[in-house]
Design a protein around this motif. Structure first.
Motif, PDB file in Angstrom:
ATOM      1  N   MET A  59       0.845  -1.202   0.000  1.00  0.00           N
ATOM      2  CA  MET A  59       0.000   0.000   0.000  1.00  0.00           C
ATOM      3  C   MET A  59       0.877   1.246   0.000  1.00  0.00           C
ATOM      4  SD  MET A  59      -2.795   1.200   2.857  1.00  0.00           S
ATOM      5  CE  MET A  59      -3.430   2.873   2.858  1.00  0.00           C
ATOM      6  N   ILE A  60       0.494   2.222  -0.827  1.00  0.00           N
ATOM      7  CA  ILE A  60       1.233   3.478  -0.928  1.00  0.00           C
ATOM      8  C   ILE A  60       0.373   4.614  -0.380  1.00  0.00           C
ATOM      9  CG2 ILE A  60       2.298   5.140  -2.489  1.00  0.00           C
ATOM     10  CD1 ILE A  60       2.842   2.824  -4.407  1.00  0.00           C
ATOM     11  N   SER A  61       0.933   5.397   0.524  1.00  0.00           N
ATOM     12  CA  SER A  61       0.255   6.575   1.068  1.00  0.00           C
ATOM     13  C   SER A  61       0.740   7.818   0.330  1.00  0.00           C
ATOM     14  CB  SER A  61       0.545   6.710   2.564  1.00  0.00           C
ATOM     15  OG  SER A  61      -0.102   7.854   3.091  1.00  0.00           O
ATOM     16  N   ILE A  62      -0.183   8.707  -0.031  1.00  0.00           N
ATOM     17  CA  ILE A  62       0.148   9.932  -0.756  1.00  0.00           C
ATOM     18  C   ILE A  62       0.202  11.115   0.210  1.00  0.00           C
ATOM     19  CG2 ILE A  62      -0.491  11.470  -2.646  1.00  0.00           C
ATOM     20  CD1 ILE A  62       0.246   8.574  -3.481  1.00  0.00           C
ATOM     21  N   VAL A  63       1.290  11.872   0.111  1.00  0.00           N
ATOM     22  CA  VAL A  63       1.475  13.088   0.906  1.00  0.00           C
ATOM     23  C   VAL A  63       1.705  14.243  -0.054  1.00  0.00           C
ATOM     24  CG1 VAL A  63       2.943  14.267   2.605  1.00  0.00           C
ATOM     25  CG2 VAL A  63       2.431  11.831   2.881  1.00  0.00           C
ATOM     26  N   THR A  64       1.121  15.391   0.238  1.00  0.00           N
ATOM     27  CA  THR A  64       1.404  16.603  -0.522  1.00  0.00           C
ATOM     28  C   THR A  64       1.593  17.747   0.469  1.00  0.00           C
ATOM     29  OG1 THR A  64       0.697  17.946  -2.411  1.00  0.00           O
ATOM     30  CG2 THR A  64      -1.033  17.210  -0.903  1.00  0.00           C
ATOM     31  N   ASP A  65       1.478  18.983  -0.003  1.00  0.00           N
ATOM     32  CA  ASP A  65       1.577  20.123   0.900  1.00  0.00           C
ATOM     33  C   ASP A  65       0.423  21.075   0.641  1.00  0.00           C
ATOM     34  OD1 ASP A  65       2.513  22.359  -0.999  1.00  0.00           O
ATOM     35  OD2 ASP A  65       4.041  20.844  -1.341  1.00  0.00           O
ATOM     36  N   SER A  66       0.290  22.084   1.476  1.00  0.00           N
ATOM     37  CA  SER A  66      -0.896  22.943   1.421  1.00  0.00           C
ATOM     38  C   SER A  66      -0.983  23.781   0.155  1.00  0.00           C
ATOM     39  CB  SER A  66      -0.946  23.861   2.647  1.00  0.00           C
ATOM     40  OG  SER A  66       0.179  24.730   2.694  1.00  0.00           O
ATOM     41  N   THR A  67       0.119  23.943  -0.583  1.00  0.00           N
ATOM     42  CA  THR A  67       0.026  24.712  -1.824  1.00  0.00           C
ATOM     43  C   THR A  67      -0.690  23.941  -2.923  1.00  0.00           C
ATOM     44  OG1 THR A  67       2.152  24.004  -2.761  1.00  0.00           O
ATOM     45  CG2 THR A  67       2.177  25.916  -1.278  1.00  0.00           C
ATOM     46  N   ALA A  68      -1.046  22.665  -2.685  1.00  0.00           N
ATOM     47  CA  ALA A  68      -1.856  21.912  -3.647  1.00  0.00           C
ATOM     48  C   ALA A  68      -3.269  22.472  -3.724  1.00  0.00           C
ATOM     49  CB  ALA A  68      -1.905  20.434  -3.257  1.00  0.00           C
ATOM     50  N   ASP A  69      -3.672  23.245  -2.726  1.00  0.00           N
ATOM     51  CA  ASP A  69      -4.980  23.905  -2.699  1.00  0.00           C
ATOM     52  C   ASP A  69      -6.140  22.938  -2.874  1.00  0.00           C
ATOM     53  OD1 ASP A  69      -3.780  26.339  -2.197  1.00  0.00           O
ATOM     54  OD2 ASP A  69      -3.752  26.967  -4.300  1.00  0.00           O
ATOM     55  N   LEU A  70      -6.003  21.759  -2.262  1.00  0.00           N
ATOM     56  CA  LEU A  70      -7.104  20.799  -2.193  1.00  0.00           C
ATOM     57  C   LEU A  70      -7.872  21.041  -0.904  1.00  0.00           C
ATOM     58  CD1 LEU A  70      -5.183  17.541  -3.237  1.00  0.00           C
ATOM     59  CD2 LEU A  70      -6.697  18.918  -4.690  1.00  0.00           C
ATOM     60  N   SER A  71      -9.170  21.011  -0.970  1.00  0.00           N
ATOM     61  CA  SER A  71      -9.974  21.243   0.231  1.00  0.00           C
ATOM     62  C   SER A  71      -9.765  20.108   1.228  1.00  0.00           C
ATOM     63  CB  SER A  71     -11.449  21.336  -0.132  1.00  0.00           C
ATOM     64  OG  SER A  71     -11.942  20.058  -0.533  1.00  0.00           O
ATOM     65  N   PRO A  72      -9.961  20.386   2.520  1.00  0.00           N
ATOM     66  CA  PRO A  72      -9.846  19.314   3.519  1.00  0.00           C
ATOM     67  C   PRO A  72     -10.777  18.144   3.217  1.00  0.00           C
ATOM     68  CG  PRO A  72      -9.872  21.450   4.601  1.00  0.00           C
ATOM     69  CD  PRO A  72     -10.168  21.708   3.156  1.00  0.00           C
ATOM     70  N   ALA A  73     -11.984  18.434   2.741  1.00  0.00           N
ATOM     71  CA  ALA A  73     -12.937  17.358   2.437  1.00  0.00           C
ATOM     72  C   ALA A  73     -12.426  16.476   1.300  1.00  0.00           C
ATOM     73  CB  ALA A  73     -14.293  17.962   2.068  1.00  0.00           C
ATOM     74  N   LEU A  74     -11.865  17.097   0.268  1.00  0.00           N
ATOM     75  CA  LEU A  74     -11.356  16.321  -0.865  1.00  0.00           C
ATOM     76  C   LEU A  74     -10.133  15.503  -0.461  1.00  0.00           C
ATOM     77  CD1 LEU A  74     -11.622  15.583  -3.799  1.00  0.00           C
ATOM     78  CD2 LEU A  74     -10.365  17.667  -4.411  1.00  0.00           C
ATOM     79  N   ARG A  75      -9.251  16.090   0.362  1.00  0.00           N
ATOM     80  CA  ARG A  75      -8.090  15.328   0.835  1.00  0.00           C
ATOM     81  C   ARG A  75      -8.532  14.122   1.663  1.00  0.00           C
ATOM     82  NH1 ARG A  75      -6.025  20.320   2.613  1.00  0.00           N
ATOM     83  NH2 ARG A  75      -6.100  19.542   4.753  1.00  0.00           N
ATOM     84  N   ALA A  76      -9.528  14.339   2.519  1.00  0.00           N
ATOM     85  CA  ALA A  76     -10.018  13.237   3.346  1.00  0.00           C
ATOM     86  C   ALA A  76     -10.642  12.146   2.477  1.00  0.00           C
ATOM     87  CB  ALA A  76     -11.038  13.757   4.358  1.00  0.00           C
ATOM     88  N   GLN A  77     -11.409  12.556   1.487  1.00  0.00           N
ATOM     89  CA  GLN A  77     -12.054  11.599   0.587  1.00  0.00           C
ATOM     90  C   GLN A  77     -11.029  10.759  -0.164  1.00  0.00           C
ATOM     91  OE1 GLN A  77     -15.054  13.251  -2.149  1.00  0.00           O
ATOM     92  NE2 GLN A  77     -14.062  12.093  -3.784  1.00  0.00           N
ATOM     93  N   GLU A  78      -9.936  11.379  -0.587  1.00  0.00           N
ATOM     94  CA  GLU A  78      -8.917  10.688  -1.373  1.00  0.00           C
ATOM     95  C   GLU A  78      -7.785  10.140  -0.510  1.00  0.00           C
ATOM     96  OE1 GLU A  78      -9.256  10.050  -4.524  1.00  0.00           O
ATOM     97  OE2 GLU A  78     -11.118  11.188  -4.718  1.00  0.00           O
ATOM     98  N   GLN A  79      -7.876  10.338   0.810  1.00  0.00           N
ATOM     99  CA  GLN A  79      -6.878   9.846   1.763  1.00  0.00           C
ATOM    100  C   GLN A  79      -5.483  10.396   1.444  1.00  0.00           C
ATOM    101  OE1 GLN A  79      -7.473   5.544   1.629  1.00  0.00           O
ATOM    102  NE2 GLN A  79      -9.055   5.673   3.188  1.00  0.00           N
ATOM    103  N   ILE A  80      -5.425  11.678   1.234  1.00  0.00           N
ATOM    104  CA  ILE A  80      -4.163  12.371   0.961  1.00  0.00           C
ATOM    105  C   ILE A  80      -3.780  13.184   2.187  1.00  0.00           C
ATOM    106  CG2 ILE A  80      -3.052  14.135  -0.459  1.00  0.00           C
ATOM    107  CD1 ILE A  80      -4.966  13.333  -2.723  1.00  0.00           C
ATOM    108  N   ARG A  81      -2.579  12.965   2.693  1.00  0.00           N
ATOM    109  CA  ARG A  81      -2.080  13.777   3.796  1.00  0.00           C
ATOM    110  C   ARG A  81      -1.439  15.049   3.246  1.00  0.00           C
ATOM    111  NH1 ARG A  81      -1.653   8.550   5.763  1.00  0.00           N
ATOM    112  NH2 ARG A  81      -2.102   8.285   7.996  1.00  0.00           N
TER     113      ARG A  81
END
Length: 280
Positions: free
Chosen positions: A1-23
């Motif tokens: 299993m691979i976990s995806i991490v990005t940073d806040s400049t990706a400008d993804l909403s908290p809801a979308l990050r949670a839905q896609e399991q992106i830290r």
């Protein structure tokens, strides 16, 4: 299993990050004497309200390697590997901090320079999360992201060049020219940098130019992913931009907002679109 991490400049909403399991690891905004976490301690609206009230224009800073390492440790509690995708190294030192942190984890963390910012980065993180769920290897996902980077396009315009000038992202002479002649710059992200992609006389012409660029891109890449984004004050123009694209064959990836870090450099009234092929 691979976990995806990005940073806040990706400008993804908290809801979308949670839905896609992106830290996400937040960058910082230094504003009104405080070091504030992007999207957590400071939002774009509050930032612009403070500037309008006379507070000094903020600056920004990347997270430390220790902050990345803490997120990687947490991710590796449930994942075998981490794929960490970040803002262009030519715009921020964030990817450098991530790479320093990755050295601690014996090859379990792969760091990718997205060579872009905002939803350009965000769409790469979303694609990586989808491919990871499909069971693709980290190497396969990185290869796919590299193909995306070669074809991804961001076009946007700013209400004023002053914010880019103050933060060292564009020359002072260009800022002066834009102010004097009511020239609206059309900007792009190329090779990891923000560069000029043209100039338009007035706001209506700028919108028409961006719409025409999206139209041509969609003709070359049928069904292309198109994400719309704006800072506070630019939302209405996104509505107009989408209306100007009636009949164009593209996949609408929704409306998104620039966060406080990107907003610090772009300023209020900024809007645009991120374009990428649906398949690579």
């Amino acid at each position: 299993m691979i976990s995806i991490v990005t940073d806040s400049t990706a400008d993804l909403s908290p809801a979308l990050r949670a839905q896609e399991q992106i830290r996400s690891v937040p960058l910082y905004v230094l504003f009104d004497g405080q070091m504030l976490k992007d999207g957590i301690d400071i939002q774009t609206k509050a930032l612009f309200e403070g500037i309008k009230a006379g507070k000094k224009t903020p600056s920004t800073s990347q997270p430390s390697p220790a902050e990345f390492a803490a997120v990687y440790r947490e991710a590796l509690e449930t994942a075998d590997e981490v794929l960490s995708i970040h803002i262009s190294g030519q715009l921020s030192g964030t990817v450098g901090s991530a790479r320093l942190a990755a050295q601690e984890f014996g090859g379990k963390v792969t760091v990718v320079d997205s060579r872009t910012v905002s939803l350009g980065l965000g769409l790469q993180a979303l694609r990586a999360a989808r491919l990871a769920r499909e069971g693709r290897s980290a190497a396969d996902i990185v290869s796919a992201l590299e193909r995306v980077q070669a074809q991804q396009d961001i076009r946007f315009t700013v209400d004023t060049l002053e914010f880019l000038r103050l933060n060292g992202r564009i020359g002072g002479a260009q800022a002066l020219l834009g102010g004097l002649l009511n020239i609206k710059p059309i900007l792009a992200v190329r090779g990891g940098r923000v560069e000029s992609a043209g100039r338009a006389r007035g706001s209506k012409k700028a919108l028409a130019d961006i719409a025409e660029h999206v139209r041509k891109y969609a003709e070359q890449h049928p069904g292309a992913n198109v994400a719309f984004l704006a800072t506070d004050g630019g939302e209405g123009t996104v509505v107009e931009l989408r209306a100007a694209l009636a009949g164009v064959n593209y996949t609408d990836m929704g409306d998104h907002h620039f966060g406080a870090v990107v907003g610090t450099h772009a300023g209020p009234g900024t809007y645009g679109a991120v374009l990428e092929p649906a398949q690579v």
